[in-house]
Enzyme design. Structure first.
Site, PDB file in Angstrom:
ATOM      1  N   GLU A 135      98.279  48.388  31.296  1.00 36.57           N
ATOM      2  CA  GLU A 135      97.058  48.888  30.598  1.00 36.57           C
ATOM      3  C   GLU A 135      97.037  50.274  31.765  1.00 36.57           C
ATOM      4  OE1 GLU A 135      94.428  50.605  30.773  1.00 36.57           O
ATOM      5  OE2 GLU A 135      93.212  49.065  31.284  1.00 36.57           O
ATOM      6  N   GLU A 144      94.302  60.372  34.815  1.00 37.32           N
ATOM      7  CA  GLU A 144      95.391  59.845  35.703  1.00 37.32           C
ATOM      8  C   GLU A 144      96.592  59.413  36.471  1.00 37.32           C
ATOM      9  OE1 GLU A 144      93.188  56.149  34.860  1.00 37.32           O
ATOM     10  OE2 GLU A 144      91.381  56.564  35.546  1.00 37.32           O
TER      11      GLU A 144
END
Length: 375
Positions: A135, A144
């Site tokens: 994930e 990110e």
């Protein structure tokens, strides 16, 4: 967003070497806390999608070797084992690995799931794997830069016949209406008024003229209040035009170079009569399809699109215009989009939108550009 491995270098080509210590201090440290894991574990849309993807497609897991990249609490590794995996390697860069190990043992899966504390770029596995599950998605999908580590894991450890969970991803954008822009502009103006008072008082009481700093202060505050994208849970009726795909990713073949810069030219048609074009809303979806030679029995989708009551912890990213523009049904927007990684922090993004509006009736609104920061 998953709990992540430490991307000390980018896999698949592209990107600079990253200082591990700085990266951990800026980013990974938060994922070592259970409260952060709980937020993600309470996201029912997220949890249901992964749960269903695994258990309705057990043929990809039964008797197979699985690698969970950025295992966090270990939930995906545990589900993989419960679905019949022969072996699961659960890699986690933070001390959350200790909690994952305890959770695996409490569920009597320690003979199947091996939790490895370390970065995916540095660890070594004794065998290739049949499935990589992760994930890895951040805000607006790519914030990110976690996908870099998934690509590295894939290139190092996935068998030629292996599958990726998820297998595909897309980034979406649409014009929106919102009342938040006026509040942000009000906050910015209030901050600048306060600065002017500060400059006057400092000169009056302390004999120092601070006005030379007014311009950089204004630029700093403009970035914070007006140019930083916002997390939001948009209602579907806030979307005022047709949606468009900015990027499609095949997780089995994508390289880091493919995602270092995202560019797209799109068109959107306004679908509401006499409304305000207040900015752009962005979101993503991922799909669990298996691979062409070994498809999923049932494709599962995880979407973060605007929803009436089924939002996710990702929400949507909102890029606001100041001021809004009055538009009407049938008006056409021609939008050019680009997104790059921040030079200061490779996990943050810088976004540029430029837009030209062709009204159904009336004069063309010339192209205008806006820069935003996803921080």
């Amino acid at each position: 967003m998953g709990s992540f491995v430490n991307s000390s270098r980018n896999g698949g080509g592209g990107g600079a070497v990253v200082d591990k210590g700085v990266d951990f201090a800026q980013y990974f440290c938060t994922y070592g806390f259970l409260y952060h894991q709980k937020e993600m574990l309470c996201d029912r849309v997220r949890m249901d999608a992964y749960f269903n993807a695994i258990f309705v497609n057990k043929q990809h897991f039964t008797g197979k070797v699985v690698l969970d990249v950025g295992t966090g609490s270990g939930i995906l590794a545990i589900w993989s084992a419960q679905a019949g995996a022969r072996k699961v390697y659960a890699v986690e860069a933070t001390k959350m690995a200790e909690h994952a190990r305890a959770l695996v043992k409490a569920n009597n899966l320690q003979d199947v799931v091996e939790v490895i504390e370390g970065s995916i770029e540095d660890i070594t596995l004794p065998e290739k794997v049949d499935v990589i599950i992760s994930e890895w998605m951040g805000y607006f999908l790519l914030r990110e830069s976690m996908f870099d580590s998934v690509i590295c894991a894939r290139d190092r450890w996935l068998k030629p016949t292996g599958v990726m969970y998820p297998s595909h991803a897309r980034i979406w954008v649409a014009p929106i209406r919102s009342g938040v822009g006026e509040h942000k502009m009000g906050d910015y103006q209030s901050t600048m008024d306060d600065w002017c008072d500060f400059v006057d008082e400092t000169k009056t009481y302390y004999g120092v003229d601070m006005s030379v700093l007014s311009k950089p202060f204004a630029e700093e505050q403009k970035k914070y209040y007006l140019q930083t994208s916002l997390w939001n849970n948009l209602h579907p009726n806030q979307v005022i035009g047709s949606t468009a795909i900015l990027k499609e990713i095949d997780c089995l073949t994508a390289t880091v170079n493919d995602i270092l810069e995202v560019r797209a030219d799109i068109c959107s048609s306004i679908t509401l009569e006499n409304t305000r074009f207040c900015g752009y809303g962005g979101w993503f979806d991922v799909h669990f399809r298996g691979r062409k030679e070994d498809p999923a029995q049932q494709e599962i989708e995880l979407t973060t699109a605007p929803s009436v009551d089924n939002g996710t912890h990702w929400g949507q990213q909102v890029f606001l215009l100041h001021p809004p523009i009055r538009v009407s049904e049938g008006d056409n927007l021609s939008v050019s989009f680009s997104m790059n990684r921040s030079n200061e922090n490779h996990r943050l993004m810088e976004v540029d939108f430029s837009c030209e509006i062709q009204p159904v009736s009336g004069k063309l609104i010339p192209r205008f550009s806006n820069k935003f920061y996803i921080e």
